[in-house]
Design an enzyme around this catalytic site. Structure first.
Site, PDB file in Angstrom:
ATOM      1  N   TYR A  23       0.785  -1.231   0.000  1.00 10.56           N
ATOM      2  CA  TYR A  23       0.000   0.000   0.000  1.00 10.56           C
ATOM      3  C   TYR A  23       0.816   1.280   0.000  1.00 10.56           C
ATOM      4  CZ  TYR A  23      -3.486  -3.464   1.225  1.00 10.56           C
ATOM      5  OH  TYR A  23      -4.289  -4.576   1.229  1.00 10.56           O
ATOM      6  N   HIS A 101      -7.891   1.329  -6.304  1.00 15.01           N
ATOM      7  CA  HIS A 101      -7.164   0.435  -5.393  1.00 15.01           C
ATOM      8  C   HIS A 101      -5.692   0.804  -5.439  1.00 15.01           C
ATOM      9  CE1 HIS A 101     -10.615  -2.103  -4.717  1.00 15.01           C
ATOM     10  NE2 HIS A 101     -10.842  -2.045  -6.021  1.00 15.01           N
TER      11      HIS A 101
END
Length: 151
Positions: A23, A101
Site C-alpha cells: 500500500y 485500489h
C-alpha cells in the site's frame, strides 16, 4: 463548481504503516490533502470519508445524492470482494464513480480478483499506489467538464 466525494473503506486509516509493500508509505491524510488541493485549484469542492463500517459508507452514499454530489471516487478496500450492499447503494443514487485500489488486486490472492463494483464503475484504477487517486480525480474532472459542454 462540482462536488466530489472520496470514500475510503476499511483499514485505509492505517495507510503509511499497514503493509507498505502493498500500500505504500503515504498516509490517508496526505492522500486527502493532495486531492483536496487539486480539486480546489480546479474550482471544485471535495468531501471525503474513511470508515471501517459498511453501513457508514452506505449512509454517506445515500446522503451524497441529497447533497448534489456530482462524482464519487471509492476505494472499497476489502468490501470490494464482499459488499453487494455498497454496490446497490451506488447504483441507487446514480452518481458516477471510479473504483480505486492502491495495490494491483490482480497480482494478489485469488479472492481479491473479484470486484462487486468494477462492472458498474465508470472506470477502475489499481496498482498505481496513491497516484491512482490523483488519476481518478483528474479523470472525474475531465468527465464532468465534458458533460458540462453543450452538445
Amino acid at each position: 463548481m462540482a462536488t466530489l466525494l472520496v470514500l475510503h473503506g476499511p483499514n485505509l486509516n492505517l495507510l503509511g504503516t499497514r503493509e507498505p509493500g502493498h500500500y505504500g508509505a503515504v498516509t490517508l491524510a496526505q492522500i486527502n490533502q493532495d486531492l483536496e488541493q487539486r480539486a480546489r485549484a480546479a474550482g471544485h469542492h471535495l468531501l471525503y470519508l474513511q470508515s471501517n463500517a459498511e453501513y457508514e459508507l452506505i449512509d454517506r452514499i445515500h446522503a451524497a445524492r441529497n447533497e448534489g454530489v456530482d462524482f464519487i471516487l471509492i476505494n472499497p478496500a476489502a468490501f470490494t470482494h464482499t459488499s453487494v450492499a455498497l454496490r446497490d447503494a451506488l447504483l441507487a443514487v446514480s452518481i458516477p464513480f471510479i473504483e480505486v485500489h492502491l495495490s494491483n488486486v490482480h497480482k494478489r490472492e485469488p479472492f481479491r480478483h473479484h470486484s462487486y463494483f468494477s462492472d458498474v464503475a465508470v472506470g477502475v484504477i489499481c496498482g498505481l499506489g496513491a497516484s491512482g487517486y490523483r488519476l481518478a480525480l483528474e479523470s472525474a474532472l475531465e468527465q464532468l467538464a465534458a458533460n458540462a459542454q453543450p452538445k
